[in-house]
Design a protein around this motif. Sequence first.
Motif, PDB file in Angstrom:
ATOM      1  N   ARG A 134       0.835  -1.201   0.000  1.00  0.00           N
ATOM      2  CA  ARG A 134       0.000   0.000   0.000  1.00  0.00           C
ATOM      3  C   ARG A 134       0.869   1.249   0.000  1.00  0.00           C
ATOM      4  N   LEU A 135       1.972   1.238   0.746  1.00  0.00           N
ATOM      5  CA  LEU A 135       2.885   2.382   0.748  1.00  0.00           C
ATOM      6  C   LEU A 135       3.439   2.634  -0.655  1.00  0.00           C
ATOM      7  N   ILE A 136       3.791   1.572  -1.354  1.00  0.00           N
ATOM      8  CA  ILE A 136       4.290   1.711  -2.722  1.00  0.00           C
ATOM      9  C   ILE A 136       3.200   2.261  -3.628  1.00  0.00           C
ATOM     10  N   ALA A 137       1.988   1.773  -3.471  1.00  0.00           N
ATOM     11  CA  ALA A 137       0.873   2.250  -4.290  1.00  0.00           C
ATOM     12  C   ALA A 137       0.559   3.718  -4.011  1.00  0.00           C
ATOM     13  N   MET A 138       0.805   4.162  -2.794  1.00  0.00           N
ATOM     14  CA  MET A 138       0.530   5.552  -2.420  1.00  0.00           C
ATOM     15  C   MET A 138       1.553   6.523  -3.014  1.00  0.00           C
ATOM     16  N   ARG A 139       2.691   6.022  -3.434  1.00  0.00           N
ATOM     17  CA  ARG A 139       3.780   6.869  -3.927  1.00  0.00           C
ATOM     18  C   ARG A 139       3.311   7.804  -5.044  1.00  0.00           C
ATOM     19  N   ASN A 140       2.456   7.321  -5.925  1.00  0.00           N
ATOM     20  CA  ASN A 140       1.975   8.132  -7.050  1.00  0.00           C
ATOM     21  C   ASN A 140       1.077   9.276  -6.605  1.00  0.00           C
ATOM     22  N   LEU A 141       0.485   9.163  -5.445  1.00  0.00           N
ATOM     23  CA  LEU A 141      -0.451  10.176  -4.960  1.00  0.00           C
ATOM     24  C   LEU A 141       0.204  11.211  -4.044  1.00  0.00           C
ATOM     25  N   MET A 142       1.472  11.076  -3.770  1.00  0.00           N
ATOM     26  CA  MET A 142       2.128  11.942  -2.788  1.00  0.00           C
ATOM     27  C   MET A 142       2.212  13.407  -3.227  1.00  0.00           C
ATOM     28  N   GLU A 143       2.292  13.665  -4.511  1.00  0.00           N
ATOM     29  CA  GLU A 143       2.380  15.052  -4.966  1.00  0.00           C
ATOM     30  C   GLU A 143       1.135  15.850  -4.593  1.00  0.00           C
ATOM     31  N   TYR A 153       5.100  10.307   5.475  1.00  0.00           N
ATOM     32  CA  TYR A 153       5.154   9.209   4.513  1.00  0.00           C
ATOM     33  C   TYR A 153       6.616   8.837   4.240  1.00  0.00           C
ATOM     34  N   ALA A 154       7.464   9.841   4.038  1.00  0.00           N
ATOM     35  CA  ALA A 154       8.887   9.588   3.767  1.00  0.00           C
ATOM     36  C   ALA A 154       9.555   8.887   4.954  1.00  0.00           C
ATOM     37  N   ILE A 155       9.202   9.298   6.168  1.00  0.00           N
ATOM     38  CA  ILE A 155       9.744   8.633   7.358  1.00  0.00           C
ATOM     39  C   ILE A 155       9.344   7.167   7.365  1.00  0.00           C
ATOM     40  N   ARG A 156       8.078   6.903   7.084  1.00  0.00           N
ATOM     41  CA  ARG A 156       7.591   5.519   7.095  1.00  0.00           C
ATOM     42  C   ARG A 156       8.271   4.691   6.018  1.00  0.00           C
ATOM     43  N   VAL A 157       8.360   5.230   4.804  1.00  0.00           N
ATOM     44  CA  VAL A 157       8.987   4.517   3.693  1.00  0.00           C
ATOM     45  C   VAL A 157      10.460   4.233   4.010  1.00  0.00           C
TER      46      VAL A 157
END
Length: 162
Positions: A134-143, A153-157
């Motif tokens: 899910r974290l990987i899938a969320m990467r596209n929505l971070m902007e 999010y960056a801390i978690r990743v």
Amino acid sequence: MATWSGIRHKLETEYLAISLRGHIQYFVTTYSKSPDHEGRAAIRYNGKEIIKGNYWNQYVKAHLFPKDDTYERRMHEGFPFIDNTALELGVFDQRCFYQAFDEFENQNIDKSLVSDNLIVRIFAVLDRRVGKRRLIAMRNLMEEQAPVFQEFYAIRVHHEGL
């Protein structure tokens, strides 16, 4: 409502991702000698406060908000929702954490990840129920996300090794 120590225990042990334990701390205090027993709240990463706010900032900095629907909503609802502006200015207090935790605990993780309340979304992205896929899938929505959410999010990743 649960006590702060109970809420903190749940956030830091039951909900917090294993990789973040010992790195993320939730902090809330109420000043008993203050006439209104007001206080402050923060989320710390390795001892550094990433977000912090207190009751008095609401009145000191209220004039910085644009006089629009968001400002009026904050004034009339008693700051029940938190967005990026509120977190950047520190115009939230311990009650906002209590409200955010109540919302977070009483809905599923999918709803928490898209909540209007940014603190709820932060609780969710740090939650153990949000896995690596899910974290990987969320990467596209971070902007599209608020800068402070991107930071958590960056801390978690980082701690998940992604």
